[in-house]
Enzyme design. Structure first.
Site, PDB file in Angstrom:
ATOM      1  N   GLU A 178       0.928  -1.319   0.152  1.00 23.11           N
ATOM      2  CA  GLU A 178       0.054  -0.080  -0.128  1.00 23.11           C
ATOM      3  C   GLU A 178       0.825   1.169  -0.061  1.00 23.11           C
ATOM      4  OE1 GLU A 178      -1.881   0.942   3.722  1.00 23.11           O
ATOM      5  OE2 GLU A 178      -3.737   1.305   2.929  1.00 23.11           O
ATOM      6  N   ASP A 218       3.698  -1.972   5.699  1.00 21.55           N
ATOM      7  CA  ASP A 218       2.859  -2.508   6.394  1.00 21.55           C
ATOM      8  C   ASP A 218       3.093  -3.878   6.742  1.00 21.55           C
ATOM      9  OD1 ASP A 218       1.397  -0.188   6.994  1.00 21.55           O
ATOM     10  OD2 ASP A 218      -0.317  -0.670   5.805  1.00 21.55           O
ATOM     11  N   GLU A 254       4.861   5.529  11.718  1.00 19.67           N
ATOM     12  CA  GLU A 254       5.372   4.441  10.927  1.00 19.67           C
ATOM     13  C   GLU A 254       6.974   4.879  10.065  1.00 19.67           C
ATOM     14  OE1 GLU A 254       1.821   2.076   8.770  1.00 19.67           O
ATOM     15  OE2 GLU A 254       2.008   4.023   8.121  1.00 19.67           O
TER      16      GLU A 254
END
Lengths: 258, 258, 258, 258, 258, 258
Positions: A33, A44, A181
């Site tokens: 993604e 992810d 992240e």
């Protein structure tokens, strides 16, 4: 605790022994993604895999091969299914993958499974996949099985968020491809982050509803929902430490003799 | 705006005319789920239906028959699938219902659909159902169709929450069967609420992970995740007004000639 | 017998107690389907729900929320799937709804279920849904469960038909939106019937085969397969009484201690 | 009209030519189901296949390989799924078979398909299979395709029934393994009928509802729902002639240049 | 051993007795697929059915109705799904047919099942169908059941191949519609073979990969992958004898008291 | 040709550009399956991923994240689904993964896809997944898409096999965990091979049929179907070179401007 942790790298007699001895089996759930102009599409899966490996080392666990394709990205949490680079699978397919893996682990007598999720849109089809597996196994027979479902971001302590965001935490819902992240990726795989490419066109401001088939034009063009500014490897380490500790604590609590 | 609003109460020539003229079609999505010792199992359908009816009256819309069975209740958001009284259906079945209804509305030339959801666990299978419908219709052909997906709690304004919770809002995630839902039910259907039966055994304190097949014993025995104290019909009216206004605003924005 | 009968209006402790005590659970199965220019689209759910409520009052039963969307309408029995106003779902989805509800009722220890159907096209996917539920529960474990499947029109006695149709009964197969349904709706919900709009363009005369995708042009334009002439609230009461009595007799016969 | 009629016996160039020239393709739909102590389990496929062959000879059609496994037998129409000898498949599987065959026939440019059904329980999943095929093909693209769905018993004329049953026709609903089917089998395959084994334990008297999982004990032990007495090959020929003529008439009407 | 062998030709009491006494049940799996310009489309069902009948006669078995529609033909093994005349069904549908039949045979206490396959592309969905049946029955309960899966070509002995191909066996992978199948058909159903129509445009030379949606133009125009030259009824008898003997040996080995 | 090749390591703008420019997208298909006492469970994904990376470097391609869970292992080709360590998923789930990925790649305008398979049991569900994707995309719209399906073992040249097996090639069907795979792993990931653990209990000798649910005891206890003796990293390099060259040739042939 110096045993190997990657299930796929073991020969079968070793995997069989470890499973029989009660090693918790960690299943990383990820996605492919968009994560902004500055970060890799595989973020992810990189994160939950790394966290699972760290935790597995401390609790004698094994990390199963991760799922690299996630349930359809949504605009408010990942940019949406039509964002370039993102590869979506359907909720039903994702649930069936989780179901099949759990069923087959149960068949080979695994009794301790921990899913470690790194993609928000996977939460619900993972729950469904677990329930479908329990249905298929039979609720009676499944009593000897324990499945723990963890989203890595829930492991982060409030204290750490305050350290990472001294000016206030904008909330998990905008954290896609943002400081959390990005910092963890900087700590783990700095070569997959290029902050010079980060574009500061956020934070996203979402309408309080969804529209289909054409979503409102509310995702910043970069794909970053909040900000990347302030991302740092050191902060990433704080966050990863929380995730690792959190999972270790859960495993020790739930599997006392683990 | 004094036209009838319930689709099921119209004869077909009237329904056909209204759809052809562009009436937005509201689809209430609910559940049959425990809502504490003091409130009816049907709460999650009563609320979105009532809100849809109020909004439909103002925008010339029609309210379709609601879905009374929701996706599997989860412990942290509704008490869990094993709570007495709750009737769960699977995510896949729920998605197929949404898919089929949208496909058939499109076939009969409906172009403006608004799902109004009252059960948290429906969010994801509704999204999936919409996407499956778009796949089945064909993305090209679906361009003349607009589907808006609304969760009623997202319509509540911050100012109203501050009025309802002068001591601070505990957050939507614990609001199952608590002050918000109870107040709105008191305003709409007071005979379905018996506050003398309310037991104050909350708020729930959840572990940061899920466990299957046996969830942690963390749902209060009453099924109320937060508190019912302070619930009042007057507050319910404030909240319902927000929901109604919110949806009217969305419809006016998205369907300008609506 | 003055207990409340609508399951969705009970709080969970009451529902749990009633189910534990063996209350038969009635599940109304309906549709959203054209019923002529003179009658509401929701007729097929209004009727079995009202009948189930009347029967439930007499046998201490509970009426579950009904299914408002029925299996694809067919030309010969309801005008066909393309008739304006009708909203069809697929046989598979309908079967899965029935399956899921029965499975979950069994999980919460319900042992007496009565489906009350008001839409002819639901007959077969209801059977399939019941069989799928028995497969999912396990035929051995399902032995403690009894499911009765009733189509309300089968409860009408020959004597009553002779009273309703002194000139001879045209047969159930043409009765869609005709005297039987119209009379019962006049008795129950007269505001949903407007006989001034009834058009006498029937009865339908069907070819002895089906054609797809374009059915033969044999459904009267009004959607009424037979006649509405002679419909009357009083006749509706006779019919409803038969349906109510018929179900009460069945329940008393099958659940002796009910 | 002396061309071969069995599709499976042609080499591909001949099949291709015949399809291209517009030969109607007959698909027999049957079952493997008990037909009394006196008649073969394959009766429900023997009959529609023989009828299709006779009709195909007269209209230049081709008969596709038949489906020998039918949708679950029901007590009131075939003895029920648990009757010894009967092999049931699920409605969903049956529908998928029909869907797949129609889709693939459409792909190879077949435009005229006639399903000829010999098993009552197949009616609904055949309809669903046809609809699913039309969905899969795309309703727009399917416009060049015509599918006719025939149940062979609907071809029998009233006059013939009066000749076969001079004392009055007991109705199609009890005709399973009774005079109609037995007579036609006597005409077609007398070696598969042994009237000395016929047991006269009918007619069945059914309750006006279904019960699951244990049906009421209302199917006669022999499996014959009505009577076999009076069955005769000669009558079978009358009936087969009606079926053949009926289908020929339909084909001539629907495919004028056929 | 002079008992009838076709299950569909028995009345139910006879079928029940034979199954109860342990008769192996043979399920022929075929296809409707091009087999060259010289041979019938039904070849893949004719062969396993005939072989099963011969074997069943010797071991007291029963032959179930065969499956006439096979999993999608592939270019390298049957000409591909787009070849004229071929009718393909999907792998999932094929698997569900096999699953349903096995589940229902188990329900009626059949314990010895032998699938006899004549279409290469059926191998994998048959395996899947068997596994799905075992899942549905429950692995514990399925222990009393034995399913043997045979592809008829695996029964042919090396010695026989050497006799049939004195110049060397080209390998099973090119044998579609070639000497083996043609010879067996000449022995069994010579009227379905017309060698004057055989075109010698093979053998096929395949690229070591597949291409979609447009396969490489590598299938000979005739559809024969190898050669038909040298086909002879006598050779067919040798081959059929091997298939029959092979299956008889397997059955005697696996079902000693059979 | 020094561009990065791992899709998951690119940020989205780079992935988008590469796809737009026509980079072939390689999808490695593997399994988690026993590979003898001497080799890692992940062998079937390691090999096709490494081969795809090598080929991608030479043709400007990108390697997508691989599928680590394969279709049910079978005794004759991988030891069977019950072998310890092996994690099986169902054929249907595997097909849906392939379908979903291809559909979504097509949505984002990828037109050149190459699946590189390392697990024999994946062959058929991959084909099915591709066909399902083409159905979902629409055969007309899919014309701009080319999917190549490669099994890496088909890339090995006859000359190389003769060099690897100077005493004669035992055939691909027994090569599971044997010389070919072991040699390639020794070349690529020697730390995942421990030849001291190799047990020489093969080669397997298989019966010419399958048995369910209990397969015949014919898989050697080690899980190695043939031999490991003679495995060497140098031979592995020869084999990998063939695989790499083979795929490069195919890509150059099929995507001339690639």
């Amino acid at each position: 605790m110096s045993q190997p942790v990657l299930y796929s790298e073991l020969p079968w007699p070793e995997a069989e022994r470890r499973v029989r001895e009660g090693a918790p089996l960690f299943l990383p759930l990820g996605a492919t993604e968009q994560h902004g102009r500055h970060m890799a599409l595989g973020t992810d899966l990189v994160l939950p895999t790394a966290i699972a490996v760290r935790a597995a080392r401390r609790v004698g666990g094994l990390v199963l091969p991760g799922i690299a394709y996630g349930n359809r990205s949504q605009p408010k949490t990942g940019g949406g299914p039509a964002f370039p680079g993102t590869i979506n699978i359907t909720a039903n397919t994702f649930s069936l993958i989780v179901r099949d893996i759990i069923c087959d682990l149960h068949r080979q007598k695994a009794r301790r499974i921990v899913t470690v999720n790194g993609h928000y849109e996977n939460v619900w089809p993972t729950i469904e996949g677990i329930e479908l597996a329990l249905d298929a196994i039979g609720r009676d027979k499944a009593r000897d099985l324990t499945i723990l479902r963890v989203d890595h971001w829930d492991m982060i302590r409030k204290e750490t968020l305050e350290r990472v965001f001294p000016d206030g935490y904008p909330g998990i819902e905008l954290e896609h491809a943002s400081v959390l992240e990005t910092s963890m990726m900087l700590a783990l795989r700095p070569e997959l982050v290029d902050l010079t490419q980060a574009v500061h066109d956020g934070p996203a401001s979402f309408l309080p509803y969804d529209r289909y088939p054409e979503p409102p034009a509310e995702v910043p063009a970069s794909g970053v929902l909040s900000l990347t500014e302030g991302s740092a490897a050191e902060k990433g380490e704080w966050l990863l430490k929380d995730c690792e500790d959190g999972i270790v604590n859960i495993v020790n609590r739930e599997f006392p003799s683990g």
